[in-house]
Scaffold this motif. Structure first.
Motif, PDB file in Angstrom:
ATOM      1  N   ARG A   1       0.821  -1.207   0.000  1.00 13.48           N
ATOM      2  CA  ARG A   1       0.000   0.000   0.000  1.00 13.48           C
ATOM      3  C   ARG A   1       0.855   1.258   0.000  1.00 13.48           C
ATOM      4  NH1 ARG A   1      -3.211   1.171   5.346  1.00 13.48           N
ATOM      5  NH2 ARG A   1      -1.094   1.840   5.887  1.00 13.48           N
TER       6      ARG A   1
ATOM      7  N   PHE B   1       0.574   1.409  -4.150  1.00 12.40           N
ATOM      8  CA  PHE B   1      -0.763   1.935  -4.382  1.00 12.40           C
ATOM      9  C   PHE B   1      -0.717   3.415  -4.752  1.00 12.40           C
ATOM     10  CE2 PHE B   1      -3.266  -1.211  -1.490  1.00 12.40           C
ATOM     11  CZ  PHE B   1      -2.694  -2.263  -2.186  1.00 12.40           C
ATOM     12  N   THR B   2      -1.726   3.848  -5.507  1.00 16.96           N
ATOM     13  CA  THR B   2      -1.879   5.258  -5.849  1.00 16.96           C
ATOM     14  C   THR B   2      -2.695   5.952  -4.761  1.00 16.96           C
ATOM     15  OG1 THR B   2      -1.871   4.714  -8.207  1.00 16.96           O
ATOM     16  CG2 THR B   2      -2.730   6.876  -7.583  1.00 16.96           C
TER      17      THR B   2
ATOM     18  N   ARG C   1      -7.492   5.329  -1.735  1.00 12.28           N
ATOM     19  CA  ARG C   1      -6.763   4.657  -2.798  1.00 12.28           C
ATOM     20  C   ARG C   1      -7.731   3.874  -3.659  1.00 12.28           C
ATOM     21  NH1 ARG C   1      -3.392   4.796   1.643  1.00 12.28           N
ATOM     22  NH2 ARG C   1      -1.239   5.424   1.221  1.00 12.28           N
TER      23      ARG C   1
ATOM     24  N   TRP D   1      -9.543  -1.268  -6.555  1.00 13.06           N
ATOM     25  CA  TRP D   1      -8.981  -2.437  -7.224  1.00 13.06           C
ATOM     26  C   TRP D   1      -7.566  -2.716  -6.739  1.00 13.06           C
ATOM     27  CZ3 TRP D   1      -4.554  -2.596 -10.100  1.00 13.06           C
ATOM     28  CH2 TRP D   1      -4.029  -1.381 -10.572  1.00 13.06           C
ATOM     29  N   GLN D   2      -6.819  -1.673  -6.400  1.00 10.45           N
ATOM     30  CA  GLN D   2      -5.475  -1.879  -5.868  1.00 10.45           C
ATOM     31  C   GLN D   2      -5.534  -2.511  -4.478  1.00 10.45           C
ATOM     32  OE1 GLN D   2      -3.334   1.848  -6.013  1.00 10.45           O
ATOM     33  NE2 GLN D   2      -3.249   1.879  -8.255  1.00 10.45           N
TER      34      GLN D   2
END
Length: 348
Positions: A107, A111-112, A119, A122-123
């Protein structure tokens, strides 16, 4: 030569290191496991009931969660409600620490992060599945020993000879009977189950908590942790119960030690839905005289369970699973967040 003066080099802060977070997650998981373990034992017993070819003529009738727990208490004694808790704690020393640290590391670095702190879902889903699957694969031997120990009280009450007396004895017997591969019996349904459970637990908790804080403007307090953990417990139970049933049954089935080689390896890694299947596989005997396999693989276990007992047999033990996973998640997440705060570690 220049000698550094005392106090010039600040001491290193270990509170936010991953190994320290690993230890904290193990402590929180142990607390939650000890508090809710009798529900896990009742769930496992419920999942084994009705299995074709395993229960004898004098097997007890189907019982709900309360009657199963009271039956264990009356027939086997108070302490039997915690039978198998030692390998369960060992499992969390590997499983919970690995999944929490691995997910948080993914994360933080992969992660974005949006401006509001949330965030992409889907991630979080991918991260939860990967963290849960990897952690459970590493912890599968401890889970196998736990399930087999959970069923010993039932066997003794039915007049059957005990198979194992302790976690160490179970480990040695399983290793002698099946080698290293025997310690990972039923691991694939277990891995799939944990991937889905973490999709419901880890991913839901993280996403819901950040949604509450970012959108609803709630503070990072007990109430937020409690609401997020309640959601994660329900979703985790709904996604994981069918896989847990499959896992239980595969782990509980008798083992034909002659079935080895490539065919045995292929059977071990084929598909698997899992909470029920897990317990049945893990509880299977470990001696060299054990019967042939009831199930060829996890898919076969799933199909036989549905064919012989109906689709809803995959949700045997859902209520105790949910009633356990809810309090477990609540206890774990509140404990984890609070000890992180007490140790000066950043919030999850």
């Amino acid at each position: 030569m220049v000698v550094a003066q005392r106090g010039i080099i600040p001491p290193r802060n270990y509170a936010d290191t991953y190994w320290f977070k690993y230890i904290l997650s193990c402590c929180a998981a142990t607390t939650a496991e000890l508090a809710t373990y009798p529900l896990d034992l009742a769930k496992t017993r419920l999942q084994i009931q009705g299995e074709k070819g395993l229960n004898g003529a004098n097997a007890p009738p189907y019982r709900g969660l309360a009657r199963t727990g009271m039956g264990i208490l009356q027939e086997e004694g108070l302490m039997k409600l915690w039978q198998g808790v030692t390998p369960a704690v060992y499992r969390h020393m590997i499983y919970s620490g690995t999944r929490m640290v691995l997910y948080e590391k993914m994360r933080d670095h992969l992660f974005t992060c949006r401006p509001d702190g949330t965030r992409p879902v889907w991630q979080a889903i991918v991260g939860g599945i990967l963290a849960g699957g990897v952690a459970q694969f590493l912890a599968s031997p401890a889970d196998l020993i736990k399930v087999q120990m959970q069923m010993e009280g039932r066997r003794i009450f039915e007049g059957k000879p005990p198979r194992i007396q302790s976690a160490s004895e179970a480990f040695v017997k399983i290793y002698h009977a099946g080698g290293l591969r025997g310690l990972w019996k039923g691991c694939m349904p277990n891995v799939y189950r944990s991937a889905f459970v973490n999709l419901g637990d880890l991913t839901t908790y993280d996403s819901v908590k950040r949604y509450f804080i970012g959108t609803w403007k709630l503070s990072d307090t007990y109430w937020t942790h409690g609401l997020a953990s309640a959601c994660s417990g329900f979703i985790g139970a709904a996604l994981g119960t069918p896989l847990d049933v499959v896992k239980t049954r595969i782990m509980n089935q008798p083992t034909d030690v002659r079935a080895s080689g490539i065919s045995g390896l292929v059977s071990a890694v084929l598909g698997c839905p899992a909470d029920c299947i897990k317990a049945r596989i893990m509880n299977q005997p470990v001696d060299n005289m054990s019967r042939g396999l009831l199930y060829k693989n996890s898919v076969d276990c799933l199909m036989q369970t549905v064919r012989n007992e109906g689709f809803w047999a995959l949700y045997k033990g859902f209520i105790p699973c949910w009633l356990r996973m809810g309090p477990w998640s609540l206890t774990f997440w509140i404990t984890y967040e609070q000890i992180r705060n007490a140790c000066g570690t950043s919030a999850f």
